[in-house]
Design an enzyme around this catalytic site. Structure first.
Site, mmCIF file in Angstrom:
data_model
loop_
_atom_site.group_PDB
_atom_site.id
_atom_site.type_symbol
_atom_site.label_atom_id
_atom_site.label_comp_id
_atom_site.label_asym_id
_atom_site.label_seq_id
_atom_site.Cartn_x
_atom_site.Cartn_y
_atom_site.Cartn_z
ATOM 1 N N ARG A 234 83.830 30.783 48.198
ATOM 2 C CA ARG A 234 82.642 31.635 48.267
ATOM 3 C C ARG A 234 81.499 30.904 48.990
ATOM 4 O O ARG A 234 80.807 31.481 49.831
ATOM 5 C CB ARG A 234 82.245 32.023 46.842
ATOM 6 C CG ARG A 234 81.181 33.081 46.711
ATOM 7 C CD ARG A 234 81.348 34.277 47.618
ATOM 8 N NE ARG A 234 81.113 35.524 46.902
ATOM 9 C CZ ARG A 234 80.592 36.615 47.443
ATOM 10 N NH1 ARG A 234 80.249 36.641 48.712
ATOM 11 N NH2 ARG A 234 80.428 37.697 46.745
ATOM 12 N N CYS A 238 79.518 32.198 52.380
ATOM 13 C CA CYS A 238 78.062 32.346 52.525
ATOM 14 C C CYS A 238 77.544 31.489 53.677
ATOM 15 O O CYS A 238 76.665 31.913 54.415
ATOM 16 C CB CYS A 238 77.346 32.007 51.217
ATOM 17 S SG CYS A 238 77.360 33.397 50.037
HETATM 18 C C1 HEC Z 1 71.711 35.496 53.814
HETATM 19 C C2 HEC Z 1 71.815 35.585 52.413
HETATM 20 C C3 HEC Z 1 72.695 34.561 51.707
HETATM 21 C C4 HEC Z 1 72.621 33.184 51.756
HETATM 22 C C5 HEC Z 1 71.673 32.329 52.575
HETATM 23 C C6 HEC Z 1 73.615 32.691 50.837
HETATM 24 N N1 HEC Z 1 74.279 33.733 50.256
HETATM 25 FE FE1 HEC Z 1 75.559 33.609 48.685
HETATM 26 N N2 HEC Z 1 75.811 35.622 48.725
HETATM 27 C C7 HEC Z 1 75.162 36.506 49.583
HETATM 28 C C8 HEC Z 1 75.615 37.858 49.321
HETATM 29 C C9 HEC Z 1 75.141 39.111 50.052
HETATM 30 C C10 HEC Z 1 76.547 37.764 48.281
HETATM 31 C C11 HEC Z 1 77.316 38.924 47.630
HETATM 32 C C12 HEC Z 1 76.408 39.617 46.651
HETATM 33 C C13 HEC Z 1 75.980 38.688 45.538
HETATM 34 O O1 HEC Z 1 76.774 38.402 44.613
HETATM 35 O O2 HEC Z 1 74.841 38.155 45.623
HETATM 36 C C14 HEC Z 1 76.624 36.354 47.919
HETATM 37 C C15 HEC Z 1 77.411 35.858 46.885
HETATM 38 C C16 HEC Z 1 77.408 34.532 46.442
HETATM 39 C C17 HEC Z 1 78.104 34.045 45.269
HETATM 40 C C18 HEC Z 1 78.979 34.875 44.324
HETATM 41 C C19 HEC Z 1 78.217 35.312 43.084
HETATM 42 C C20 HEC Z 1 79.095 35.981 42.066
HETATM 43 O O3 HEC Z 1 78.547 36.457 41.058
HETATM 44 O O4 HEC Z 1 80.303 36.089 42.243
HETATM 45 C C21 HEC Z 1 77.865 32.699 45.212
HETATM 46 C C22 HEC Z 1 78.402 31.740 44.161
HETATM 47 C C23 HEC Z 1 77.027 32.351 46.331
HETATM 48 N N3 HEC Z 1 76.759 33.490 47.050
HETATM 49 C C24 HEC Z 1 76.608 31.066 46.624
HETATM 50 C C25 HEC Z 1 75.847 30.730 47.751
HETATM 51 C C26 HEC Z 1 75.524 29.374 48.129
HETATM 52 C C27 HEC Z 1 75.961 28.114 47.392
HETATM 53 C C28 HEC Z 1 74.749 29.458 49.264
HETATM 54 C C29 HEC Z 1 74.217 28.324 50.109
HETATM 55 C C30 HEC Z 1 75.225 27.454 50.694
HETATM 56 C C31 HEC Z 1 74.600 30.860 49.575
HETATM 57 N N4 HEC Z 1 75.289 31.608 48.654
HETATM 58 C C32 HEC Z 1 73.852 31.370 50.614
HETATM 59 C C33 HEC Z 1 74.206 36.168 50.496
HETATM 60 C C34 HEC Z 1 73.773 34.885 50.767
#
Ligand code: HEC
Ligand code: HEC
Length: 277
Positions: A234, A238
């Site tokens: 995951r 991201c």
């Molecule tokens: C541009 C926006 C954005 C950024 C920057 C981002 N993410 Fe996400 N992330 C998302 C989206 C959209 C999802 C799917 C919806 C949600 O669960 O938030 C997600 C989902 C996740 C999930 C799953 C959550 C779950 O409940 O299953 C994790 C863990 C996660 N991100 C970690 C990270 C980490 C660590 C970073 C930095 C390296 C990061 N994200 C950066 C947009 C982003």
């Protein structure tokens, strides 16, 4: 990049998700109540309440997690059970040859990653150590099906227990590294994890509802790819979405990030294996 620009970008990049309803705020799995909302730990300066990712999913997706018969992840948990009893490697042993009952791992998920002999270790490391050192078998790849089936089976034994990772003592330098990574802007879009999961959780990005990026439900079954997804998988996704070169799955950066993210979820129930879009 600001969020507005990102939304445009995300649409172009084909981000998709379920519709947001949040009709349901209380999760009970097989009759057992889960903590999906609690006071943020003191170290989180910018957030007062933490929420499980389950809270941000559509009613239909939420429902899939409430009973194990409907939860599509359980096909993989059963595969994990088969692997548990499968003899492999030159020592001609299975997990079951040494570990009497997988239920003995209750509580383990809540405390990982942790420091062993000066190294930060994740559940995948512990499993592979048994495979290579004790079974003389090949290690499993970090995010491949046999590994996620086993981490789901072992994680399930802690379902309903609160996340409670150690962040002090020997763990402190790893935790600091993870925190630093969480707030560092990377990639062509120049964004940090915090820009989405701390500054903008609750915001709708097209059809997708941004959560706090908690890891209490991993490995997670995603409707999008119909399989179990590892924590590092995951993170990788991201990072790719913000056009950054992802760190290596199982590498020191992602393990430090995993520890830091676990600490942002202290007190939430383990929901393994969860269902997400
Ligand atoms: C541009 C926006 C954005 C950024 C920057 C981002 N993410 Fe996400 N992330 C998302 C989206 C959209 C999802 C799917 C919806 C949600 O669960 O938030 C997600 C989902 C996740 C999930 C799953 C959550 C779950 O409940 O299953 C994790 C863990 C996660 N991100 C970690 C990270 C980490 C660590 C970073 C930095 C390296 C990061 N994200 C950066 C947009 C982003
Ligand atoms: C030859 C005996 C043996 C085999 C086979 C074996 N293990 Fe282990 N395992 C151990 C010992 C010994 C330990 C360290 C002591 C302990 O924590 O029980 C351990 C530790 C672990 C731990 C960490 C437990 C903790 O609380 O820190 C996990 C997880 C684990 N094994 C999973 C597995 C899985 C999954 C398999 C099969 C793929 C497996 N083991 C096969 C003997 C074995």
């Amino acid at each position: 990049m600001n969020l507005k620009k990102w939304v445009t970008f995300a649409a172009a990049a084909g981000f998709a998700g379920g519709a947001f309803a949040q009709d349901s705020n209380s999760l009970s799995i097989e009759g057992e109540a889960m903590v999906t909302e609690t006071a943020a730990p003191a170290h989180m300066e910018n957030v007062s309440t933490i929420y499980s990712g389950w809270r941000f999913r559509s009613t239909e997706t939420q429902a899939l997690e409430t009973d194990d018969f409907d939860n599509p992840a359980f096909v993989f948990v059963e595969q994990g059970m088969d692997l548990w009893g499968k003899v492999e490697g030159a020592a001609e042993k299975s997990c079951a040859s040494c570990h009497e009952d997988v239920a003995d791992f209750a509580g383990l998920r809540t405390q990982l990653p942790r420091v062993d002999d000066g190294q930060l270790v994740a559940m995948e490391d512990l499993i592979n150590e048994c495979r290579t050192e004790r079974m003389a078998a090949e290690p499993w790849e970090w995010s491949k099906g046999n590994m996620t089936a086993m981490t789901a089976l072992i994680g399930l034994q802690s379902r309903g227990m609160p996340i409670s990772v150690a962040t002090d003592g020997e763990a402190a330098p790893f935790w600091e590294q993870g925190k630093e990574l969480y707030y560092t802007r990377v990639g062509q879009l120049d964004m940090a994890c915090s820009n989405c999961h701390e500054d903008n959780y609750g915001v709708m990005i097209r059809a997708d509802h941004l959560s706090q990026g908690q890891i209490n439900g991993f490995p997670t079954y995603r409707l999008k790819n119909a399989k179990l997804n590892s924590i590092h998988g995951r993170f990788k996704g991201c990072m790719k979405n913000i056009r950054a070169e992802p760190f290596k799955e199982g590498g020191p950066e992602f393990k430090a990030l995993e520890l830091y993210l676990a600490s942002r979820g202290q007190g939430l129930s383990v929901e393994t294996p969860s269902v997400r879009n």
